[in-house]
Design an enzyme around this catalytic site. Structure first.
Site, PDB file in Angstrom:
ATOM      1  N   ASN A 179      -1.722  -0.146   7.118  1.00  0.00           N
ATOM      2  CA  ASN A 179      -1.403  -1.526   7.389  1.00  0.00           C
ATOM      3  C   ASN A 179      -0.340  -2.192   6.407  1.00  0.00           C
ATOM      4  OD1 ASN A 179      -3.439  -2.368   5.884  1.00  0.00           O
ATOM      5  ND2 ASN A 179      -4.450  -3.133   7.501  1.00  0.00           N
ATOM      6  N   TYR A 188     -12.117  -3.204  -3.254  1.00  0.00           N
ATOM      7  CA  TYR A 188     -12.646  -3.164  -2.238  1.00  0.00           C
ATOM      8  C   TYR A 188     -14.416  -3.175  -1.957  1.00  0.00           C
ATOM      9  CZ  TYR A 188      -8.293  -2.475   0.026  1.00  0.00           C
ATOM     10  OH  TYR A 188      -6.749  -2.434   0.516  1.00  0.00           O
ATOM     11  N   LYS A 231       0.946  -1.041  -0.035  1.00  0.00           N
ATOM     12  CA  LYS A 231      -0.067   0.052  -0.172  1.00  0.00           C
ATOM     13  C   LYS A 231       0.811   1.217  -0.129  1.00  0.00           C
ATOM     14  CE  LYS A 231      -3.712  -2.394   2.458  1.00  0.00           C
ATOM     15  NZ  LYS A 231      -4.684  -2.170   3.653  1.00  0.00           N
ATOM     16  N   GLU A 265      -9.277 -10.564  -7.738  1.00  0.00           N
ATOM     17  CA  GLU A 265      -8.250  -9.203  -7.519  1.00  0.00           C
ATOM     18  C   GLU A 265      -6.911  -9.372  -8.721  1.00  0.00           C
ATOM     19  OE1 GLU A 265      -7.210  -9.939  -3.578  1.00  0.00           O
ATOM     20  OE2 GLU A 265      -9.149  -9.374  -2.855  1.00  0.00           O
ATOM     21  N   HIS A 281      -1.672  -5.717   1.456  1.00  0.00           N
ATOM     22  CA  HIS A 281      -2.902  -6.392   1.139  1.00  0.00           C
ATOM     23  C   HIS A 281      -2.660  -7.937   0.905  1.00  0.00           C
ATOM     24  CE1 HIS A 281      -6.900  -7.771  -0.434  1.00  0.00           C
ATOM     25  NE2 HIS A 281      -6.384  -8.053  -1.480  1.00  0.00           N
TER      26      HIS A 281
HETATM   27  P1  IDP Z   1      -7.583  -7.010   5.491  1.00  0.00           P
HETATM   28  O1  IDP Z   1      -6.659  -6.178   4.455  1.00  0.00           O
HETATM   29  O2  IDP Z   1      -6.869  -7.593   6.651  1.00  0.00           O
HETATM   30  O3  IDP Z   1      -8.045  -8.390   4.584  1.00  0.00           O
HETATM   31  P2  IDP Z   1     -10.208  -5.962   5.459  1.00  0.00           P
HETATM   32  O4  IDP Z   1     -11.188  -6.329   6.552  1.00  0.00           O
HETATM   33  O5  IDP Z   1     -10.344  -6.698   4.169  1.00  0.00           O
HETATM   34  O6  IDP Z   1      -8.661  -6.384   6.141  1.00  0.00           O
HETATM   35  O7  IDP Z   1     -10.262  -4.311   5.284  1.00  0.00           O
HETATM   36  C1  IDP Z   1      -9.349  -3.778   4.213  1.00  0.00           C
HETATM   37  C2  IDP Z   1      -8.514  -2.878   4.864  1.00  0.00           C
HETATM   38  O8  IDP Z   1      -9.429  -1.715   5.382  1.00  0.00           O
HETATM   39  C3  IDP Z   1      -7.684  -3.061   6.002  1.00  0.00           C
HETATM   40  O9  IDP Z   1      -6.384  -3.629   5.441  1.00  0.00           O
HETATM   41  C4  IDP Z   1      -7.402  -1.654   6.415  1.00  0.00           C
HETATM   42  O10 IDP Z   1      -6.455  -0.798   5.917  1.00  0.00           O
HETATM   43  C5  IDP Z   1      -8.875  -1.067   6.475  1.00  0.00           C
HETATM   44  N1  IDP Z   1      -9.624  -1.326   7.655  1.00  0.00           N
HETATM   45  C6  IDP Z   1     -10.403  -2.270   7.744  1.00  0.00           C
HETATM   46  N2  IDP Z   1     -10.963  -2.414   8.983  1.00  0.00           N
HETATM   47  C7  IDP Z   1     -10.875  -1.256   9.247  1.00  0.00           C
HETATM   48  C8  IDP Z   1     -11.200  -0.245  10.637  1.00  0.00           C
HETATM   49  O11 IDP Z   1     -12.233  -0.873  11.424  1.00  0.00           O
HETATM   50  N3  IDP Z   1     -10.781   0.838  10.507  1.00  0.00           N
HETATM   51  C9  IDP Z   1      -9.983   1.413   9.870  1.00  0.00           C
HETATM   52  N4  IDP Z   1      -9.653   0.871   8.831  1.00  0.00           N
HETATM   53  C10 IDP Z   1      -9.865  -0.348   8.611  1.00  0.00           C
HETATM   54 MG    MG Z   2      -9.461  -8.078   2.997  1.00  0.00          MG
END
Ligand code: IDP
Ligand code: MG
Length: 137
Positions: free
Chosen positions: A117, A50, A10, A131, A120
């Site tokens: 974070n 997304y 990212k 994807e 992905h």
């Molecule tokens: P993942 O990347 O671990 O699969 P997902 O639930 O698919 O997580 O969410 C996509 C991205 O959205 C996450 O990697 C993170 O950057 C962001 N995200 C997910 N949940 C939250 C939240 O509760 N608050 C803020 N950002 C979030």
């Molecule tokens: Mg995800």
């Protein structure tokens, strides 16, 4: 052909100079980088990528974050790579992600509406196929 997953580094990972560190961990684990490119995402790619998160409070902050700078996209392959790369990543919240994982070792909470974070990884074979076609046609 062995299993494939879609990995994105990212904008925070690219900006912080962690592209090499993330790719090093993937290769050190024994997975193969089959495709690799640096690009700037489009809103259309992100809406598709997304789609499952549309309507959630972090959706627009997430899209804006992913548009904020270049990303690196990779197709990574190896037996069990979908689960294996998720395991290398750690959980979504970098504060909770275990030390030893990419998010646990290299990420933190920056007090923003979206969790930055670093990476992905696809969460299932269906997601991986979908994807990979978004980012590699
Ligand atoms: P993942 O990347 O671990 O699969 P997902 O639930 O698919 O997580 O969410 C996509 C991205 O959205 C996450 O990697 C993170 O950057 C962001 N995200 C997910 N949940 C939250 C939240 O509760 N608050 C803020 N950002 C979030
Ligand atoms: Mg995800």
């Amino acid at each position: 052909m062995s299993e494939q997953t879609l990995v994105l580094i990212k904008p925070d990972g690219v900006e912080r100079g962690l592209t090499g560190e993330v790719l090093r961990r993937i290769e050190a684990k024994g997975y193969r980088i089959a495709e690799l490119t640096k690009l700037t995402a489009t809103p259309a790619q992100l809406a598709e990528h997304y789609a499952e998160h549309e309507g959630k409070p972090f959706f627009q902050p997430l899209v804006d974050f992913m548009l904020s700078g270049p990303i690196v996209a990779a197709v990574v392959e190896g037996e069990g790579v979908i689960a294996g790369f998720r395991s290398l990543c750690g959980v979504s919240d970098p504060t909770a992600a275990a030390p030893g994982t990419i998010r646990g070792d290299l990420g933190r909470d920056w007090g923003e509406k979206v969790q930055k974070n670093l990476v992905h990884g696809s969460d299932s074979p269906e997601s991986a196929e979908r994807e990979i076609s978004i980012w590699f046609g």
